[in-house]
Scaffold this active site. Structure first.
Site, mmCIF file in Angstrom:
data_model
loop_
_atom_site.group_PDB
_atom_site.id
_atom_site.type_symbol
_atom_site.label_atom_id
_atom_site.label_comp_id
_atom_site.label_asym_id
_atom_site.label_seq_id
_atom_site.Cartn_x
_atom_site.Cartn_y
_atom_site.Cartn_z
ATOM 1 C CG ASP A 48 -6.491 6.183 -0.551
ATOM 2 O OD1 ASP A 48 -5.942 7.267 -0.269
ATOM 3 O OD2 ASP A 48 -6.893 5.904 -1.686
ATOM 4 N N PRO A 55 -12.154 2.639 -14.099
ATOM 5 C CG PRO A 55 -13.020 2.069 -16.193
ATOM 6 C CD PRO A 55 -11.773 1.967 -15.352
ATOM 7 N N GLY A 61 -7.884 5.060 -9.002
ATOM 8 C CA GLY A 61 -6.673 4.294 -9.239
ATOM 9 C C GLY A 61 -6.964 2.882 -9.699
#
Length: 528
Positions: free
Chosen positions: A333, A221, A218
């Site tokens: 997360d 890269p 998210g």
């Protein structure tokens, strides 16, 4: 109801307003009839409709603007009627409908017909203009002045936006340095962060070569790099297309720089120069945990001892975040792809862009922005935006079940002809006293039954529906390391209800709730 096809039936009169009561209809074809009157506004109630064809009739009036709220619509035509006014706003799904959807309606205007709705051609007005030199003069002046004014306005807006962006970036840098005053930046105070120049990063990554690309999340890269001193690094580059921005960048920088633990990925430095926002991490040569546990051939590299070690060390990393770091941190997360593996396959928790810092007195917070990965999010967070250390505990429980089983948390697992998520499947096996069936066959040679059952029991305790019933990470560590201790029996966990699958919809996805333009599926929520 599936669909209605009444095309080529010589129907007359008008479309009844009661058509809006058929809210479960997904297709309506009334083309090639003699239908008159206007298109009823109630058609906008057909929220599940995917195909609407009203072409080749005698319909008049305007196209109801509320049709843009038919979010599932992928086929649409009102061609060859007597419709007038403006076409629906080209937003959402209506961006995909081209000129042939509106052909044969000479009084329609707007996009994609390329007919302006603001300028009405009038023969009498044109005749008057041609006979009045004053009108011609002012029309000529207008044709020169108005474009010049618009160009000046656009340039002014452009330079204002550019100035404002540069000002915000300067303020961001100032705030960042202020918040990072406890950190050591290039040898000044704190915890030894290095500031890199873009030229150094580009040289290290071979100008962000695709061959150096390790993956993309998210944030943007991630590239492998080699610094001039020979040190291998992982370079996270904030993408212009990323839904994350300066806030997440600053959050990850400030949070991770203050963390020092063997089971957390170490931040080496950062780069903020022009449009480039870059974080430089230690390089993890064995990539992420998900590349192994969900691949049957690579799982062979993991015996039970290695799996148990990974579970234990992830727990140690979470314990540090929740209790022993200088600030209490909720990761928000935690998932298999955010667990990186070093040379010796030791796990390190990464990706702190969504992490939240608590003061010593705070323990629960609320957010309007739900950020995380479906399948790992605790119910109170996914539904109500409430998060605490127990939210990370829930994610940890899901991760333990994935490591043991080799199943992804969101995959359908058919048990007694019923599709279940991983949590529901583990719960069913536990209830039936056959929990060992959850273990992946690749572990059958090396497993220790007592440890496997303990980890399944612990995982089910971690995914309890009520956060009060879940253990804290110190208790989790105690349960993992204590021998001969009987763990509490788990209650029915969250998200364990079996899911019914429609014969016509074997994927189990509710199209009305999950459709997008042209039925392209969409990941949720605020995917990372």
């Amino acid at each position: 109801m599936s669909g209605i096809d009444l095309s080529c039936n010589q129907l007359s009169d008008g479309i009844p307003h009661t058509i809006g009561n058929l809210t479960r209809m997904y297709a309506l074809n009334l083309s090639h009839n003699n239908l008159g009157g206007s298109i009823p506004m109630t058609i906008s109630n057909l929220q599940q409709i995917e195909s609407l064809d009203l072409s080749y009739n005698n319909l008049n009036g305007e196209i109801p603007p509320k049709l843009v709220e038919l979010y599932c619509l992928s086929t649409f035509s009102v061609a060859y009627n007597n419709l007038s006014g403006q076409t629906p706003e080209r937003t959402k799904q209506f961006v995909t409908f081209e000129e042939d959807s509106y052909d044969g309606n000479p009084l329609l205007c707007g996009l994609p017909l390329n007919k302006s709705c603001n300028v009405l051609e009038s023969p009498s007005l044109a005749s008057k203009a041609s006979s009045d030199p004053t009108i011609l003069k002012w029309m000529g002046i207008s044709l020169v002045v108005f474009p010049a004014f618009m160009i000046t306005l656009v340039l002014a807006i452009f330079f204002f936006i550019r100035w404002r962006r540069l000002r915000l970036e300067a303020k961001f840098l100032f705030d960042l340095m202020s918040e990072a005053k406890e950190l050591e930046i290039d040898g000044k105070k704190g915890s030894n962060l290095k500031v890199y120049r873009v030229s150094c990063i580009m040289l290290a990554t071979n100008n962000f070569s695709s061959q150096n690309k390790l993956g993309e999340g998210g944030f943007g890269p991630v590239y492998k790099g080699m610094l001039p001193d020979g040190q291998e690094v992982a370079v996270k580059r904030l993408s212009g297309r990323s839904k994350q921005g300066l806030l997440e960048f600053k959050n990850e920088l400030i949070v991770v720089a203050k963390l020092q633990h063997t089971n957390l990925v170490r931040l080496l430095g950062f780069c903020i120069q022009g449009k480039e926002k870059i974080l430089v991490y230690e390089y993890m040569p064995n990539k992420s945990l998900d590349t192994y546990i969900f691949d049957e051939s690579k799982r062979m590299l993991f015996d039970w001892s290695k799996c148990f070690n990974i579970i234990s060390e992830i727990a140690q990393g979470l314990l540090y975040l929740h209790k022993y770091s200088r600030l209490k941190i909720i990761h928000r997360d935690l998932k298999a792809s955010n667990i990186l593996l070093d040379t010796n396959m030791n796990p390190k928790i990464s990706d702190f862009g969504m992490a939240k810092i608590f003061t010593t007195t705070g323990s629960v917070a609320n957010t309007n922005r739900i950020a995380g990965t479906r399948g790992y999010m605790a119910p109170e967070y996914a539904i109500g935006g409430l998060f605490s250390d127990k939210s990370d505990v829930f994610s940890f429980g899901v991760l333990v079940l994935e490591i043991i089983s080799g199943y992804r948390s969101n995959n359908n697992i058919f048990y007694n002809d019923q599709p279940l998520h991983l949590i529901g499947y583990a719960w069913q096996l536990w209830k039936e006293d056959v929990a060992m069936e959850l273990m992946n066959p690749t572990l059958s040679v090396s497993y220790c039954q007592d440890q496997v059952l303990k980890c399944i029991n612990l995982a089910l305790l971690c995914v309890e529906h009520n956060p009060i019933d879940r253990p804290t990470m110190p208790v989790v560590i105690s349960m993992l390391t204590s021998e001969g201790v009987t763990l509490p029996m788990p209650k029915q966990p969250a998200f364990s209800i079996e899911r019914k699958i429609d014969v016509d919809n074997p994927s189990g996805i509710n199209q009305a709730d999950n459709c997008t333009i042209n039925n392209v599926t969409m990941t949720e929520m605020h995917p990372r």
